[in-house]
Design an enzyme around this catalytic site. Sequence first.
Site, PDB file in Angstrom:
ATOM      1  CG  ASN A 167       0.607  -8.038  27.188  1.00 51.33           C
ATOM      2  OD1 ASN A 167       0.407  -7.447  26.254  1.00 51.33           O
ATOM      3  ND2 ASN A 167       0.247  -9.294  27.098  1.00 51.33           N
ATOM      4  CB  ALA A 168       3.994  -7.713  24.086  1.00 46.06           C
ATOM      5  CE  LYS A 204      17.534  -3.024  12.940  1.00 42.69           C
ATOM      6  NZ  LYS A 204      18.795  -3.593  12.697  1.00 42.69           N
ATOM      7  CB  THR A 225       2.893  -8.382  32.179  1.00 42.57           C
ATOM      8  OG1 THR A 225       1.596  -8.322  31.532  1.00 42.57           O
ATOM      9  CG2 THR A 225       4.056  -8.993  31.138  1.00 42.57           C
ATOM     10  CG  HIS A 240       7.576  -2.535  20.424  1.00 40.94           C
ATOM     11  ND1 HIS A 240       6.177  -2.874  20.872  1.00 40.94           N
ATOM     12  CD2 HIS A 240       7.319  -1.497  19.918  1.00 40.94           C
ATOM     13  CE1 HIS A 240       5.332  -2.109  20.161  1.00 40.94           C
ATOM     14  NE2 HIS A 240       5.927  -1.203  19.807  1.00 40.94           N
ATOM     15  CB  THR A 245       8.361  -6.986  33.358  1.00 41.26           C
ATOM     16  OG1 THR A 245       9.259  -7.864  32.365  1.00 41.26           O
ATOM     17  CG2 THR A 245       6.858  -7.293  32.788  1.00 41.26           C
ATOM     18  NE  ARG A 290     -21.846 -14.269  24.805  1.00 41.04           N
ATOM     19  CZ  ARG A 290     -22.752 -15.500  24.814  1.00 41.04           C
ATOM     20  NH1 ARG A 290     -23.595 -15.285  23.774  1.00 41.04           N
ATOM     21  NH2 ARG A 290     -22.624 -16.170  25.641  1.00 41.04           N
ATOM     22  CD  GLN A 341       1.539 -11.117  23.754  1.00 41.69           C
ATOM     23  OE1 GLN A 341       0.726 -10.954  22.982  1.00 41.69           O
ATOM     24  NE2 GLN A 341       1.250 -11.123  24.915  1.00 41.69           N
ATOM     25  CG  ASP A 360      10.826 -10.469  24.706  1.00 43.56           C
ATOM     26  OD1 ASP A 360      10.108  -9.485  25.096  1.00 43.56           O
ATOM     27  OD2 ASP A 360      10.454 -11.697  25.315  1.00 43.56           O
TER      28      ASP A 360
END
Length: 431
Positions: free
Chosen positions: A38-39, A18, A131, A41, A302, A145, A225, A13
């Site tokens: 999960n991340a 940007k 998340t 932006h 989230t 595998r 992340q 975060d």
Amino acid sequence: MANVVVVGAQWGDEGKGKIVDWLSIEADIVVRFQGGHNAGHTLVIGNQVYKLALLPSGIVRPGKLSVIGNGVVLDPHHLVDEIAKISAQGVTVTPDNLKIADNVTLILALHRELDAHRESASVAGVKIGTTKRGIGPAYEDKVGRRAIRLMDLAEPDSLDEKIDRLLAHHDPLRRGLGLEPVPRAAIRAELEDVAPKVLPYMDAVWDLLETARRDGKRILFEGAQGALLDVDHGTYPFVTSSNTVAANAATGSGLGPKAIGYVLGIAKAYTTRVGGGPFPTELHDETGQRLGDRGHEFGTNTGRRRRCGWFDAVLVRQTVKTSGIDGIALTKLDILDGFEEIKVCVGYLLDGERINRFPASQAAQARVTPIYETMEGWAGTTAGARSWAELPAQAIKYVRRIEELIEAPVALLSTSPQRADTILVHNPFRD
């Protein structure tokens, strides 16, 4: 010209979206090399706001090739939804400007269900803060595998065999957790439904990128992340399931380590964290609340409120070393406008002794207390500044002190979410 890797230097975060968007103007190709959706932006371009989670930031720039590398775990249904969402905003996404590695691991519905069940069943104090999007379980299947990969969707005749291999692990696991088994037919139907929507983007990404490298194309590697969430070098076990440090740009895209080039770390002028885990400089008072409110510290994906604290120079210096960071992009300096005094963590006390690194032991991490250096704040504004001359003198002193403490120069300074509100010191693609 050097290629550039962008990584978060804290717990995520940091404002990578940007900075990547700013750098993508000079890049030919933008590559996601780890993590999943999960991340999130946020990109602000003019009056348009784009919220991305899986697609590389370069996708909103015409004429740029966006690549999802093999180090990513891909939720195909989320990909389809995200493409539809930004297409509705006027962004063109086709197999000509988006390529996905044929050997990328897929996130399935059973991964999301398992992730959510585990997190919900965790006792207080042990919750990782996932998340619940299936990222961890998908990586588990990859290293075990037994994962379904994108290329498998192109070979339907052998798909049942691969699903059975997957279920040989998941069926007994689900029984032990009190969950119903997943029928093979349900997984096959899930994959057959999404296959025609994602297979057109499939390519041998490693070969494509190697050709581009030989042809002198500029490649921008976009990390998700932050380095403090790295599965090896982060605050384990409160980490993500992949390597987030810069070295993984090579492994996660299929290029050799010499292709990496300049490593740009992104760090906020203060510190935030989402979810559980140690946070030495966390503030539980009005100052922490003020940082969160002014910085709009809520997760893009989230909506969770982020924990806030002072800048931790010890942790950032550590990520400078573990990621081989050449320069820092310091973001959200404007959030500190108006603070009478600003503190920076310059070391820790552990059992009465001063240490200058963050310990690897979970127990020791919980016992450290920060040693602060207090600096005078500034009454003027840094918001929207585009040159050093526009910054208050104390703000410049703050930036220079951070450079000294983290042992890395500030290459870029961000003073608002707008792309143009950036002070350039060193251009990673040119200097």
